[in-house]
Design a protein around this motif. Structure first.
Motif, short mmCIF file in Angstrom:
data_model
loop_
_atom_site.label_atom_id
_atom_site.label_comp_id
_atom_site.label_asym_id
_atom_site.label_seq_id
_atom_site.Cartn_x
_atom_site.Cartn_y
_atom_site.Cartn_z
N LEU A 42 1.79 -3.17 -3.71
CA LEU A 42 2.49 -4.46 -3.65
C LEU A 42 1.85 -5.49 -4.58
CD1 LEU A 42 3.30 -4.90 0.15
CD2 LEU A 42 4.91 -4.45 -1.71
N ALA A 43 0.61 -5.23 -4.98
CA ALA A 43 -0.10 -6.09 -5.94
C ALA A 43 -1.09 -5.19 -6.68
CB ALA A 43 -0.84 -7.22 -5.21
N ASP A 45 -4.09 -5.41 -7.37
CA ASP A 45 -5.41 -5.31 -6.74
C ASP A 45 -5.31 -5.07 -5.23
OD1 ASP A 45 -4.34 -7.82 -6.33
OD2 ASP A 45 -6.27 -8.85 -6.35
N GLN A 46 -4.20 -4.47 -4.81
CA GLN A 46 -4.11 -3.97 -3.43
C GLN A 46 -4.16 -2.46 -3.47
OE1 GLN A 46 -0.69 -5.33 -1.10
NE2 GLN A 46 -2.09 -6.33 0.30
N THR A 141 1.73 -1.63 8.66
CA THR A 141 2.80 -2.50 8.17
C THR A 141 2.85 -2.50 6.65
OG1 THR A 141 2.60 -3.88 10.15
CG2 THR A 141 3.73 -4.85 8.27
N HIS A 142 1.71 -2.41 5.98
CA HIS A 142 1.75 -2.30 4.53
C HIS A 142 2.44 -1.00 4.10
CE1 HIS A 142 -0.88 -5.82 4.03
NE2 HIS A 142 -0.45 -5.81 2.79
N TYR A 144 4.83 0.50 5.72
CA TYR A 144 6.26 0.22 5.93
C TYR A 144 6.80 -0.69 4.82
CZ TYR A 144 10.39 -1.80 8.25
OH TYR A 144 11.67 -2.24 8.55
N ALA A 145 6.07 -1.77 4.54
CA ALA A 145 6.54 -2.76 3.57
C ALA A 145 6.66 -2.15 2.17
CB ALA A 145 5.59 -3.97 3.55
N ARG A 148 9.89 -0.18 2.13
CA ARG A 148 11.03 -1.10 2.09
C ARG A 148 11.18 -1.72 0.71
NH1 ARG A 148 14.50 -3.01 3.50
NH2 ARG A 148 14.69 -4.44 5.25
N HIS A 149 10.05 -2.11 0.13
CA HIS A 149 10.04 -2.76 -1.19
C HIS A 149 10.59 -1.81 -2.25
CE1 HIS A 149 8.76 -5.51 -4.32
NE2 HIS A 149 8.01 -4.59 -4.87
N LEU B 42 10.30 -9.23 0.18
CA LEU B 42 9.82 -7.97 -0.41
C LEU B 42 10.96 -7.03 -0.71
CD1 LEU B 42 6.58 -7.19 1.65
CD2 LEU B 42 6.74 -7.87 -0.76
N ALA B 43 12.11 -7.26 -0.09
CA ALA B 43 13.33 -6.48 -0.36
C ALA B 43 14.50 -7.42 -0.09
CB ALA B 43 13.39 -5.25 0.55
N THR B 141 1.57 -9.52 9.06
CA THR B 141 1.19 -8.74 7.88
C THR B 141 2.22 -8.90 6.76
OG1 THR B 141 -0.01 -7.17 9.26
CG2 THR B 141 0.56 -6.44 7.05
N HIS B 142 3.50 -9.00 7.12
CA HIS B 142 4.49 -9.27 6.08
C HIS B 142 4.25 -10.64 5.43
CE1 HIS B 142 6.86 -5.72 7.21
NE2 HIS B 142 7.41 -5.86 6.04
N ARG B 148 0.32 -11.97 -1.14
CA ARG B 148 -0.42 -11.10 -2.06
C ARG B 148 0.47 -10.62 -3.19
NH1 ARG B 148 -3.81 -9.23 -3.71
NH2 ARG B 148 -5.11 -7.64 -2.75
N HIS B 149 1.69 -10.24 -2.84
CA HIS B 149 2.65 -9.74 -3.83
C HIS B 149 2.98 -10.81 -4.87
CE1 HIS B 149 5.86 -7.26 -5.41
NE2 HIS B 149 6.77 -8.19 -5.17
#
Lengths: 168, 168
Positions: A42-43, A45-46, A141-142, A144-145, A148-149, B42-43, B141-142, B148-149
């Motif tokens: 998602l980034a 540096d993640q 959750t990351h 999942y996100a 989804r992203h 994010l989506a 977390t979202h 962060r994104h």
């Protein structure tokens, strides 16, 4: 409530296993390599998806092991495919399945140490509330996100799974 | 462990308040309107940042209210600025601050209902484990992941906050 919370984590990992299957089906429908997911972030540096899933598994596995003293299976973090990640999730669930409520007796007062804490320690109760649970859900959750992203068709019901509803 | 978990959620909301300040500083440094964050997603079919923050607050506030029976402040979901979102977070923390361990006595056996459940109910214990906690961390977390994104400089320590480390 330790045992019940780890049972809930086990349920959430079961949902994660289903997300991986949905992601694989999405990749197939769109004709892209499903293993591409493992490197998505998602980034810049993640951590990438593969690490998010591995750490979600380890937060549950190592957390339960520290609170119960029951040895956990070792995982080498070498997953390179979505299928291997699915096996990692299943292996974590299998370990959690071996634990009983009795195993968590005395968990609150266990002394938890970590090389990063420079000689300091946490109680099992504090570690559970302040680190294990927030960290588990962070990486779950990351995971999942990230899906989804990247277009995978998931919703809140896929995240929560079936609720224990009953007649009034 | 209900009281302790809501205390932890209160701590996490305090961290969320700090992320909003970091996001505001990032927007200022990059010369963009900080209120743009509120619409980020994010989506396309996920809720925007403003809703992620509102629901994280409400998961804690309404969850605590249902488990204790203590009336919670009403929030109209009309926030249009990052500052207003910060006020929403602070108001939620203030409500959680009014609750005591004693308020959660009997929480496990309370009967929780919801218009979406078509007449069915959940026990307080099930609702806490299966919905309140996972849902709180999902939206928290979202909120973090969205920042962060979009380039806000946050890390795991900003997520977890200070741990209760002590001498061995």
């Amino acid at each position: 409530m330790y045992f019940e919370t780890f049972s809930q984590m086990k349920k959430q990992l079961g949902q994660l296993g289903k997300w991986l299957e949905t992601a694989a089906a999405h990749a197939k429908a769109k004709s892209f390599d499903p293993n591409l997911y493992l490197g998505f972030r998602l980034a810049p540096d993640q951590l990438p998806f593969v690490k998010q899933v591995q750490i979600a598994c380890d937060a549950a596995k190592l957390g339960a092991s520290r609170l119960t003293g029951k040895a956990a299976p070792s995982h080498a973090d070498t997953e390179q495919t979505l299928e291997e990640l699915g096996a990692r999730v299943r292996s974590t669930i299998e370990y959690l399945d071996t634990l009983t409520a009795k195993d968590f007796e005395g968990a609150a007062t266990r002394v938890i140490s970590n090389p990063r804490w420079e000689g300091k320690v946490m109680s099992g109760a504090d570690n559970f509330l302040e680190h294990i649970v927030p960290n588990f859900y962070f990486h779950l959750t990351h995971s999942y996100a990230l899906l989804r992203h990247n277009g995978v068709n998931l919703g809140k019901a896929d995240y929560l799974g079936t609720l224990s509803l009953r007649a009034p």
